[in-house]
Design an enzyme around this catalytic site. Structure first.
Site, PDB file in Angstrom:
ATOM      1  N   GLY A   7      -0.179  -0.842   3.771  1.00 39.02           N
ATOM      2  CA  GLY A   7       0.643  -0.376   2.652  1.00 39.02           C
ATOM      3  C   GLY A   7       0.019  -0.977   1.407  1.00 39.02           C
ATOM      4  CB  ALA A  10       3.135  -0.790  -6.537  1.00 44.16           C
ATOM      5  N   GLY A  12       1.251  -4.174  -2.495  1.00 46.80           N
ATOM      6  CA  GLY A  12       0.166  -4.550  -1.582  1.00 46.80           C
ATOM      7  C   GLY A  12      -1.130  -4.784  -2.351  1.00 46.80           C
ATOM      8  CG  ASN A 104      12.587  -5.006  -1.772  1.00 41.38           C
ATOM      9  OD1 ASN A 104      12.593  -6.228  -1.678  1.00 41.38           O
ATOM     10  ND2 ASN A 104      12.217  -4.363  -2.874  1.00 41.38           N
ATOM     11  CE  LYS A 183      13.604  -8.717  -4.124  1.00 40.90           C
ATOM     12  NZ  LYS A 183      12.375  -8.117  -3.709  1.00 40.90           N
ATOM     13  CG  ASN A 187      15.620  -5.272  -3.906  1.00 40.64           C
ATOM     14  OD1 ASN A 187      15.330  -6.047  -3.011  1.00 40.64           O
ATOM     15  ND2 ASN A 187      14.810  -5.054  -4.928  1.00 40.64           N
TER      16      ASN A 187
HETATM   17  N1  LIG Z   1       6.611  -2.670  -6.361  1.00 41.91           N
HETATM   18  C1  LIG Z   1       7.294  -3.795  -6.531  1.00 41.91           C
HETATM   19  O1  LIG Z   1       7.305  -4.359  -7.619  1.00 41.91           O
HETATM   20  C2  LIG Z   1       8.044  -4.424  -5.409  1.00 41.91           C
HETATM   21  C3  LIG Z   1       8.136  -3.802  -4.175  1.00 41.91           C
HETATM   22  N2  LIG Z   1       8.812  -4.434  -3.147  1.00 41.91           N
HETATM   23  C4  LIG Z   1       8.911  -3.784  -1.853  1.00 41.91           C
HETATM   24  O2  LIG Z   1       7.613  -3.732  -1.270  1.00 41.91           O
HETATM   25  C5  LIG Z   1       7.484  -2.560  -0.466  1.00 41.91           C
HETATM   26  C6  LIG Z   1       6.280  -1.759  -0.964  1.00 41.91           C
HETATM   27  O3  LIG Z   1       6.584  -1.312  -2.271  1.00 41.91           O
HETATM   28  P1  LIG Z   1       5.525  -0.664  -3.240  1.00 41.91           P
HETATM   29  O4  LIG Z   1       4.232  -1.373  -3.158  1.00 41.91           O
HETATM   30  O5  LIG Z   1       6.193  -0.537  -4.550  1.00 41.91           O
HETATM   31  O6  LIG Z   1       5.375   0.781  -2.552  1.00 41.91           O
HETATM   32  P2  LIG Z   1       4.235   1.878  -2.693  1.00 41.91           P
HETATM   33  O7  LIG Z   1       4.855   3.181  -2.333  1.00 41.91           O
HETATM   34  O8  LIG Z   1       3.532   1.748  -3.999  1.00 41.91           O
HETATM   35  O9  LIG Z   1       3.193   1.429  -1.569  1.00 41.91           O
HETATM   36  C7  LIG Z   1       3.345   1.691  -0.193  1.00 41.91           C
HETATM   37  C8  LIG Z   1       2.019   2.292   0.279  1.00 41.91           C
HETATM   38  O10 LIG Z   1       2.021   2.386   1.686  1.00 41.91           O
HETATM   39  C9  LIG Z   1       1.399   3.600   2.055  1.00 41.91           C
HETATM   40  N3  LIG Z   1       1.839   4.003   3.406  1.00 41.91           N
HETATM   41  C10 LIG Z   1       3.072   4.006   3.894  1.00 41.91           C
HETATM   42  N4  LIG Z   1       3.082   4.408   5.183  1.00 41.91           N
HETATM   43  C11 LIG Z   1       1.825   4.682   5.506  1.00 41.91           C
HETATM   44  C12 LIG Z   1       1.179   5.132   6.711  1.00 41.91           C
HETATM   45  N5  LIG Z   1       1.832   5.387   7.835  1.00 41.91           N
HETATM   46  N6  LIG Z   1      -0.150   5.288   6.661  1.00 41.91           N
HETATM   47  C13 LIG Z   1      -0.844   5.047   5.550  1.00 41.91           C
HETATM   48  N7  LIG Z   1      -0.292   4.602   4.404  1.00 41.91           N
HETATM   49  C14 LIG Z   1       1.014   4.437   4.373  1.00 41.91           C
HETATM   50  C15 LIG Z   1       1.883   4.553   0.997  1.00 41.91           C
HETATM   51  O11 LIG Z   1       1.053   5.670   0.974  1.00 41.91           O
HETATM   52  P3  LIG Z   1       1.756   7.099   0.688  1.00 41.91           P
HETATM   53  O12 LIG Z   1       2.281   7.040  -0.692  1.00 41.91           O
HETATM   54  O13 LIG Z   1       0.615   8.069   0.876  1.00 41.91           O
HETATM   55  O14 LIG Z   1       2.847   7.235   1.698  1.00 41.91           O
HETATM   56  C16 LIG Z   1       1.802   3.702  -0.272  1.00 41.91           C
HETATM   57  O15 LIG Z   1       0.544   3.784  -0.892  1.00 41.91           O
HETATM   58  C17 LIG Z   1       8.823  -1.815  -0.605  1.00 41.91           C
HETATM   59  O16 LIG Z   1       9.685  -2.199   0.440  1.00 41.91           O
HETATM   60  C18 LIG Z   1       9.381  -2.330  -1.933  1.00 41.91           C
HETATM   61  O17 LIG Z   1      10.771  -2.248  -2.023  1.00 41.91           O
HETATM   62  C19 LIG Z   1       9.333  -5.690  -3.285  1.00 41.91           C
HETATM   63  C20 LIG Z   1       9.272  -6.341  -4.478  1.00 41.91           C
HETATM   64  C21 LIG Z   1       8.678  -5.724  -5.647  1.00 41.91           C
HETATM   65  C1  LIG Z   2      13.803  -7.090  -7.464  1.00 42.19           C
HETATM   66  C2  LIG Z   2      12.634  -6.242  -7.802  1.00 42.19           C
HETATM   67  C3  LIG Z   2      12.997  -5.361  -8.929  1.00 42.19           C
HETATM   68  C4  LIG Z   2      11.567  -7.143  -8.277  1.00 42.19           C
HETATM   69  O1  LIG Z   2      11.261  -8.104  -7.334  1.00 42.19           O
HETATM   70  C5  LIG Z   2      12.133  -5.488  -6.602  1.00 42.19           C
HETATM   71  O2  LIG Z   2      12.192  -5.982  -5.506  1.00 42.19           O
HETATM   72  C6  LIG Z   2      11.627  -4.093  -6.695  1.00 42.19           C
HETATM   73  O3  LIG Z   2      10.990  -3.683  -7.680  1.00 42.19           O
HETATM   74  O4  LIG Z   2      11.879  -3.360  -5.731  1.00 42.19           O
END
Ligand SMILES: NC(=O)C1=CN([C@@H]2O[C@H](COP(=O)(O)OP(=O)(O)OC[C@H]3O[C@@H](n4cnc5c(N)ncnc54)[C@H](OP(=O)(O)O)[C@@H]3O)[C@@H](O)[C@H]2O)C=CC1
Ligand SMILES: CC(C)(CO)C(=O)C(=O)O
Length: 317
Positions: A7, A10, A12, A104, A183, A187
């Site tokens: 993943g 954003a 990752g 999350n 958390k 959220n």
């Molecule tokens: N962004 C943030 O600021 C924060 C995010 N989080 C949590 O972290 C997690 C990730 O969030 P975020 O990074 O924003 O999400 P994104 O959607 O930006 O990233 C997830 C990535 O995983 C890929 N993916 C998912 N399933 C597969 C699969 N089977 N095979 C290949 N690729 C796959 C997606 O590709 P595709 O789009 O092609 O499916 C996507 O690029 C979530 O649970 C979010 O709530 C927690 C704190 C802060």
């Molecule tokens: C709480 C917050 C907003 C930042 O850590 C988050 O987890 C998200 O963007 O999903």
């Protein structure tokens, strides 16, 4: 340490860059072809606050392409995508691989337990933030932290040390379930309200009744938690919300759910407010705020998906 990030969206991508810069051997695993191609061709562009953009070269592959053995796989898909990701990367998971989930929402540990032994699982929560603005480019702000725990006998100490080498501010907790509910409380306020109010975190803080809305949502979550033996500390969550409003923490961040809506994606609402409303119904606890917020976010998902499809049709004409 040899680390894969399953993943590489954003968050990752942000964590991957930090881990690689600290000397770990990092591979991203993702399914978005344009994002993978952009990173592998031109590098990942990171724009941190008002600083000039920087490029990082982290190799990214699809789950079908990934080979080799990893000491640690950090799972950072959206919660509804986790099961599929674990199925897709099954060939690279050996008995020695440790898996740390930082997504999350509720229910992630149960999903991972269907794929690997408990002794390989670590679970955590993170306050790091990131936005994927276009293929190959993330915008980051502020700083963050991670709390994690081994579910069985995984090696939390060496995983925490590896992540701390990258400045990820990791603390080992003895009660990750409470941390996950805590958390999820944060959220369940910030994520849907950012969508419904069209606001980033600090803009949400300027709403006169924002914290009252938060209290209504959290009061219900606390009551639902009590039925599951989980103590939800409303004061602690409110303190964390107040901290997150500050620009030096996450004030300038649009929560991940806001980004999903912008991109016409389904959100994690059923694993946050929707989860609490569902358990509330089962346990005869009234959860009108969480139920309404869930319904409104689902309506918003539909509206934005139709708008986006129309925009694409117009574009094709
Ligand atoms: N962004 C943030 O600021 C924060 C995010 N989080 C949590 O972290 C997690 C990730 O969030 P975020 O990074 O924003 O999400 P994104 O959607 O930006 O990233 C997830 C990535 O995983 C890929 N993916 C998912 N399933 C597969 C699969 N089977 N095979 C290949 N690729 C796959 C997606 O590709 P595709 O789009 O092609 O499916 C996507 O690029 C979530 O649970 C979010 O709530 C927690 C704190 C802060
Ligand atoms: C709480 C917050 C907003 C930042 O850590 C988050 O987890 C998200 O963007 O999903």
């Amino acid at each position: 340490m040899k680390i894969a990030i399953a993943g590489f969206g954003a968050l990752g991508s942000r964590l991957g860059v930090k881990l690689q810069t600290a000397g770990h051997e990092v591979t991203g695993i993702d399914g978005w072809p344009a994002h993978i191609a952009a990173i592998n061709t031109n590098g990942l562009t990171v724009v941190h606050d008002d600083l000039p953009p920087k490029k990082y070269f982290v190799p990214v592959v699809t789950p079908k392409e990934v080979t080799g053995e990893f000491d640690l796989i950090i799972l950072l898909t959206k919660t509804p995508q986790l099961d599929r990701m674990l199925t897709d990367i099954a060939p690279i998971i050996t008995q020695k691989t440790q898996l740390l989930v930082l997504s999350n929402g509720l229910g992630n540990i149960e999903v991972i337990e269907k794929h690997v032994a408990r002794d390989q699982i670590l679970a955590g929560v993170t306050l790091w933030t990131s936005s994927l603005v276009k293929p190959g480019e993330i915008h980051t702000t502020g700083t963050g932290s991670i709390k994690l725990q081994a579910i069985g006998h995984a090696d939390a100490i060496s995983v925490a040390a590896a992540l701390n080498k990258a400045g990820l501010n990791v603390e080992i907790t003895q009660d990750v379930l409470t941390a996950i509910w805590h958390k999820a409380g944060i959220n369940s306020v910030l994520n849907p309200l950012s969508v419904l109010l069209n606001a980033n975190i600090s803009e949400f803080g300027t709403a006169g009744n924002g914290m009252d809305l938060a209290l209504h949502i959290l009061d219900e979550i606390q009551k639902v938690g009590a039925t599951q033996g989980v103590k939800v500390d409303i004061t602690g969550i409110m303190n964390d919300l107040t901290d997150l409003l500050k620009p030096e923490n996450a004030g300038n961040h649009y929560p991940s759910m806001y980004q999903d809506i912008q991109n016409g994606k389904r959100t994690e609402i059923d694993f946050l407010n929707g989860f609490f409303a569902k358990i509330g119904r089962q346990e005869h606890i009234d959860t009108p705020f969480n139920a309404l917020v869930t319904a409104l976010v689902h309506a918003k998902e539909d509206i934005e998906r139709v708008k986006l499809a129309k925009k694409q049709e117009t574009f094709e004409i």
